[in-house]
Write an enzyme that holds these catalytic residues in place. Structure first.
Site, mmCIF file in Angstrom:
data_model
loop_
_atom_site.group_PDB
_atom_site.id
_atom_site.type_symbol
_atom_site.label_atom_id
_atom_site.label_comp_id
_atom_site.label_asym_id
_atom_site.label_seq_id
_atom_site.Cartn_x
_atom_site.Cartn_y
_atom_site.Cartn_z
ATOM 1 N NE ARG A 9 -23.327 29.021 33.883
ATOM 2 C CZ ARG A 9 -24.010 29.200 35.009
ATOM 3 N NH1 ARG A 9 -23.521 28.765 36.168
ATOM 4 N NH2 ARG A 9 -25.183 29.792 34.994
ATOM 5 C CG HIS A 62 -26.943 33.820 33.100
ATOM 6 N ND1 HIS A 62 -27.705 32.906 32.394
ATOM 7 C CD2 HIS A 62 -26.676 33.247 34.300
ATOM 8 C CE1 HIS A 62 -27.889 31.822 33.145
ATOM 9 N NE2 HIS A 62 -27.268 32.006 34.301
ATOM 10 N NE ARG A 83 -29.158 28.728 41.135
ATOM 11 C CZ ARG A 83 -28.674 28.272 42.291
ATOM 12 N NH1 ARG A 83 -29.481 27.893 43.224
ATOM 13 N NH2 ARG A 83 -27.367 28.222 42.519
ATOM 14 C CB THR A 84 -27.897 27.641 34.238
ATOM 15 O OG1 THR A 84 -27.943 28.828 35.018
ATOM 16 C CG2 THR A 84 -28.104 27.987 32.778
ATOM 17 C CE LYS A 91 -8.069 13.745 25.860
ATOM 18 N NZ LYS A 91 -8.454 12.743 24.870
HETATM 19 N N1 ASP Z 1 -25.874 31.887 38.895
HETATM 20 C C1 ASP Z 1 -25.667 33.211 38.362
HETATM 21 C C2 ASP Z 1 -24.591 33.166 37.297
HETATM 22 O O1 ASP Z 1 -24.112 32.118 36.980
HETATM 23 C C3 ASP Z 1 -25.388 34.200 39.433
HETATM 24 C C4 ASP Z 1 -24.190 33.881 40.277
HETATM 25 O O2 ASP Z 1 -23.494 32.888 40.069
HETATM 26 O O3 ASP Z 1 -23.963 34.670 41.194
HETATM 27 O O4 ASP Z 1 -24.255 34.203 36.784
HETATM 28 N N1 CP Z 2 -28.837 31.404 38.381
HETATM 29 C C1 CP Z 2 -27.834 30.597 37.977
HETATM 30 O O1 CP Z 2 -27.292 30.753 36.881
HETATM 31 O O2 CP Z 2 -27.515 29.607 38.848
HETATM 32 P P1 CP Z 2 -26.391 28.519 38.580
HETATM 33 O O3 CP Z 2 -25.079 29.275 38.531
HETATM 34 O O4 CP Z 2 -26.454 27.608 39.751
HETATM 35 O O5 CP Z 2 -26.648 27.869 37.280
#
Ligand code: ASP
Ligand code: CP
Length: 478
Positions: A103, A131, A53-54, A82
């Site tokens: 991330r 987050h 998603r993110t 590396k």
């Molecule tokens: N997608 C969210 C996160 O990256 C929640 C999860 O992974 O459970 O923190």
């Molecule tokens: N909500 C969220 O962060 O989803 P992803 O980990 O899939 O990015």
């Protein structure tokens, strides 16, 4: 905002949050109608941890704004594999882009990145820390569902210990006066530093209450019998009397949700990747709150269910078609919310309510260093890539004189038990409670110790007693 980007939800003023949500609503109304806003600009999308998603919604957002995206996906595809440092990696990506979303598994990594980047950095999740853009999506969903962020009652369920979305959301909701309930999996309650922040920084009381109606989430068996017979609740709605009075008047008070009451369940999965023990125990380990159609009957009939996703099995699949399940809608809001955030961070749209709150570039650091105080968090960036970091702590002093230092990167607390000082030519140490702390500038006079052994190893001797007398010094004038 932090250096023009977003690292922690706490970097945002309430006005800035409202501006993002309002612009997101405008964007959502005509999602294809903003395709020239970021023309000619490039977003670097650096995802060193898995994401659907993110990453997907950030990239979609930049594309919808007419910008372009370049990316690194997974730790193996970058020269960090590396041995290149995160700091050098960021220096380079800054030259290739106008904004960076990142991330990374180290807590505080996004902040370190922002300190070295020459473009705004947006945190897409730094380890188990924060987050913040998920929180913006969560708040947007809550406004869409409830019409407002005032007076909400939110039950945060699941892995509250490692769940970065939960940590950011708590700090996001606290400023809007929500009433919060913590409904954790076994052994997965809020970490100490988050609890301390809620109490010290936000001045909110955390009450332990019996699980009451929330027992249903644990399959009706409750938490009794395993020594965990209570939950935490934050009672803080200003318009209501503080519930402590209620507890004192009625010692058998159980948390009863009235059938008409509208709760928000914010459910999270076990973050197995953050804890080897959790990974090993998998599904088998410990009680864990779960939402099913059954749980959502009677008391919770008017409640709604959110989840940052991915869902594993903490929400049953038969809930997916239920009108109270809002988690897929919530994930969809990621695009307009991130379109709004990118537009504002890049200066492509003006801040409105937050207009005049500085140039949106920085909040003062305001952190200090103190001898003997170090971040104890092994996954903090300060312990993973120390060469790039400048350790710093925000410092709080309790009424008993006790000092708490919070790492500027990951927020973890360090509360030394003793302090040392040079007195009359001797190095002596004393219990922290004896320290009368006057200003941060005096910190350099002291050294701090976790325990007496550490003090002795550093050749400090115990101060047996305080010198008698007032300690005043007089000079007789001529
Ligand atoms: N997608 C969210 C996160 O990256 C929640 C999860 O992974 O459970 O923190
Ligand atoms: N909500 C969220 O962060 O989803 P992803 O980990 O899939 O990015």
């Amino acid at each position: 905002m932090y250096r023009g980007g977003l690292i922690s939800i706490e970097d945002m003023s309430t006005e800035e949050i409202v501006d993002v949500l309002e612009l997101a609503r405008e964007m959502a109304q005509d999602i294809r109608g903003h395709s020239t806003v970021a023309q000619g600009l490039i977003m670097a999308s650096l995802f060193f941890e898995p994401s659907t998603r993110t990453r997907g919604s950030f990239e979609s957002a930049m594309n919808r704004l007419g910008g372009r995206v370049i990316s690194t996906v997974g730790s193996g595809s970058s020269s960090m594999e590396k041995g290149e440092t995160l700091v050098d990696t960021i220096r380079i990506w800054s030259k290739y882009s106008d904004v960076i979303t990142i991330r990374h598994p180290w807590e505080g990594s996004a902040r370190l990145a922002a300190d070295y980047a020459s473009v705004p950095v947006i945190n897409g999740g730094d380890g188990g820390h924060e987050h913040p853009t998920q929180t913006l999506c969560d708040l947007f969903t809550l406004v869409a569902e409830k019409g407002s962020l005032e007076g909400l009652r939110v039950a945060l369920c699941g892995d509250l210990k490692h769940g970065r979305t939960v940590h950011s959301l708590i700090f996001g909701l606290l400023r809007f006066g929500a009433e919060l309930f913590f409904v954790p999996g076994e052994g997965l309650g809020l970490p100490e530093h988050v609890r301390a922040k809620i109490q010290i920084q936000y001045g909110r009381q955390i009450e332990r209450v019996p699980p009451g109606d929330f027992e249903a989430l644990y399959g009706g068996s409750g938490l009794e019998g395993n020594g965990e017979s209570s939950l935490d609740a934050i009672y803080m709605t200003p318009s209501r009397p503080h519930q402590r009075t209620l507890l004192e008047d009625e010692p058998n008070f159980r948390l009863q949700i009235s059938p008409g009451s509208e709760l928000v369940f914010y459910v999270t999965r076990k973050q197995v990747e953050r804890d080897a023990g959790l990974k090993e125990e998998g599904k088998a380990g410990g009680r864990y709150p779960r939402i099913t159609r059954d749980t959502m009957r009677s008391r919770f009939a008017r409640s709604i269910v959110l989840h940052p996703l991915p869902r594993v099995d903490e929400i049953s699949y038969d809930m997916d078609e239920d009108h109270r399940s809002r988690y897929f809608v919530q994930a969809g809001y990621g695009v307009p919310v991130r379109m709004a955030l990118l537009s504002l961070a890049l200066g492509l749209r003006p801040w409105k309510k937050a207009e005049g709150q500085g140039d949106g570039t920085d909040s003062e650091d305001g952190t200090v260093r103190a001898q003997g105080v170090e971040c104890q968090n092994g996954t903090c960036v300060v312990n993973q890539e120390p060469q790039g970091c400048e350790p710093g702590f925000s410092v709080m002093q309790g009424e008993e004189g006790d000092l708490t230092f919070a790492c500027k990167y990951c927020g973890w607390h360090n509360a030394p038990a003793f302090y040392g000082v040079q007195q009359s030519g001797q190095l002596i140490y004393k219990p922290i409670g004896r320290l009368r702390f006057i200003s941060q500038h005096q910190l350099h006079q002291f050294r701090f110790f976790a325990d007496e052994e550490e003090a002795r190893t550093q050749r400090y001797g115990l101060s047996v007693r305080e010198p008698e007398g007032s300690g005043r010094v007089y000079e007789v004038t001529e």
